[in-house]
Design a protein around this motif. Structure first.
Motif: not given
Length: 508
Positions: A142-150
């Motif tokens: 995931k990326l730093m901009t990905s929401p929690d648990y996504v």
């Protein structure tokens, strides 16, 4: 218990991951309608050598209200995108395959297995899924901009199990209203019906409840000792009964593997789990097949010169489970219910599934409890049997002949009949959803494909199964394109964890 038999209170006996996950899921679902108490001796500690989870942990943590940022910081977690099995098939230095957490492209509507031609330069998982490429480059899901648990890719975690228990205890008592009692249980009191009416604490005396959850570890103080539910030994199928574990500190800028590494040895296998500050490494073996001195030699060779300054810890594994998991008003979760071996990280997911079922199907009264218990026992036994078969699959497909451990694992007398039947069927037809029709399956058909074809198993091609060649080629092309894109854009596991120390994932 109330006069009408209503379930008003639950007492969880024992802490750790099992106790606190159960407390959290029950309290989060029922709030003030149910009094939840957890009693444990904080002086006893937990086994906690480090854990790998399944992706299900993301939904579990979300249910109890923990942010992913807080969870990962507190437990020193890293991202896990599957498992790499090295030297399991032949023992050669270049022998490996992956069981990723992303399904094959287009699965299950499109099954790529019949269209995959074994290529020495490309494994099955690499041909049908982009995730092996991410793992080989130690990239994050995931990326730093990905929401929690996504995530961009499906993922789980590697974590410090002791810190997980501490975090859950703080969250459950501070946010979910779980009542925490620090005490040593010295006795179990039963009513005339056989139900447990109270556990007796050394300092607090009788602690009463309507439903008791046994999380007392291998001792199984309530279900096993008090209620006399026997233990079913499964070491006739799964041989490993010992583990020798160490924790190896790592440099702050060293790569963090984005997967569990499982490397087969002469008498078992070694796990290797990367966290930001250390690697958890352990040799799992069968004491019937090797002596401790030989195991320590092989583990030292794997770890290298640093092994001399480490303190190995030996752990006894008892492969098996209770004959029942819920009897009267006692249900066991975690080691109190049973344990197999750490391959495929099945221990924590069984805790999650059991705890979630208890919370969701919480009986309204004592009369309904026996029905709920019967369903729970049927479902849970099915899950244990499927896990045992899937773990055994890794061993029976091996071609290694360098020790009795591997040769004995291929003895048909040690292979469950259902697994033998499936293997025969899969010689003519790849594992598909039709082979796994229960709502309580533990592994999808794709997981069986990853292991089978990673270990060199072959399914005979049948002309009638090659009618979607164009769609299959499109799927292979999409997989290749995704690999090129993601390996060029995703941060490494180490880079993303470094950013997470300063910033937070956006809330979901």
């Amino acid at each position: 218990m109330a006069e009408n038999g209503a379930i008003r209170s639950v007492c969880i006996v024992g802490g750790g991951s099992a106790g606190w996950l159960t407390a959290g899921l029950i309290a989060a679902r029922h709030g003030r309608d149910l009094k939840v108490t957890l009693v444990e001796s904080v002086r006893r500690g937990t086994i906690g050598v480090g854990e790998g989870t399944w992706p299900t942990m993301r939904n579990t943590l979300r249910k109890i209200g923990l942010s992913e940022t807080d969870f990962m910081r507190a437990t020193h977690a890293s991202f896990k995108q599957g498992a790499k099995f090295a030297r399991w098939r032949t023992g050669a230095a270049d022998d490996f395959y992956y069981h990723p957490l992303v399904l094959p492209e287009g699965f299950p509507d499109l099954d790529l297995a019949p269209y995959w031609n074994a290529d020495p330069n490309q494994s099955f998982s690499d041909a049908v899924c982009f995730q092996e490429a991410l793992c080989e480059a130690s990239l994050a899901p995931k990326l730093m901009t990905s929401p929690d648990y996504v995530g961009v890719a499906n993922y789980a975690y590697h974590l410090d199990a002791v810190r997980l228990g501490e975090l859950l205890a703080e969250h459950c008592t501070g946010k979910l209203g779980v009542h925490h009692i620090d005490d040593d249980i010295i006795d179990v009191r039963q009513s005339e019906t056989g139900d447990v009416s109270a556990v007796i604490g050394e300092r607090h005396g009788a602690i009463e409840a309507d439903l008791f959850v046994d999380c007392t570890g291998f001792a199984s103080r309530l279900l096993g000792e008090a209620l006399g539910v026997p233990f079913i030994d499964r070491s006739d199928v799964l041989f490993v009964d010992r583990a020798l574990a160490v924790q190896l500190p790592v440099e702050e800028d060293s790569p963090i593997a984005s997967h569990t590494i499982s490397t087969a040895q002469r008498h078992g296998w070694i796990w290797d789990i990367g966290l930001p500050t250390r690697r958890g490494i352990g040799y799992v073996w069968s004491s019937r097949h090797a002596r401790n001195e030989r195991i320590e030699e092989e583990l030292a060779a794997y770890v290298g010169p640093d092994f001399a300054r480490l303190s190995p810890r030996e752990i006894t594994i008892r492969s098996g489970h209770r004959a029942q998991f819920w009897k009267n008003n006692v249900v066991a979760v975690g080691l109190a219910a049973g344990f197999l071996e750490p391959l495929e990280a099945s221990a924590l997911v069984l805790i999650e599934l059991s705890a979630d079922y208890i919370a969701t199907a919480m009986p309204a009264n004592r009369a309904a409890m026996d029905f709920v218990a019967r369903r729970f026992n049927t479902m849970t036994r099915y899950r244990w049997d499927r896990i045992i078969e899937f773990l055994k699959l890794h061993y029976v497909l091996s071609e290694r002949k360098d020790s009795a451990f591997w040769r004995d694992n291929r003895d048909p007398a040690t292979i469950p009949q259902d697994l033998q039947d499936q293997l025969e069927l899969w010689r003519d037809s790849p594992p598909g959803e039709h082979d796994f029709s229960s709502a309580h399956e533990m592994f999808p058909a794709a997981s069986y494909q990853y292991v089978l074809y990673g270990m060199g198993f072959r399914t005979r091609a049948r002309p009638g199964r090659l009618a979607n060649a164009d769609a299959a080629q499109d799927a292979f092309d999409r997989t290749a394109a995704l690999k090129r894109k993601l390996t060029a854009t995703m941060p490494t596991n180490r880079e993303l964890l470094g950013r997470l120390a300063q910033y937070r994932f956006p809330p979901l």
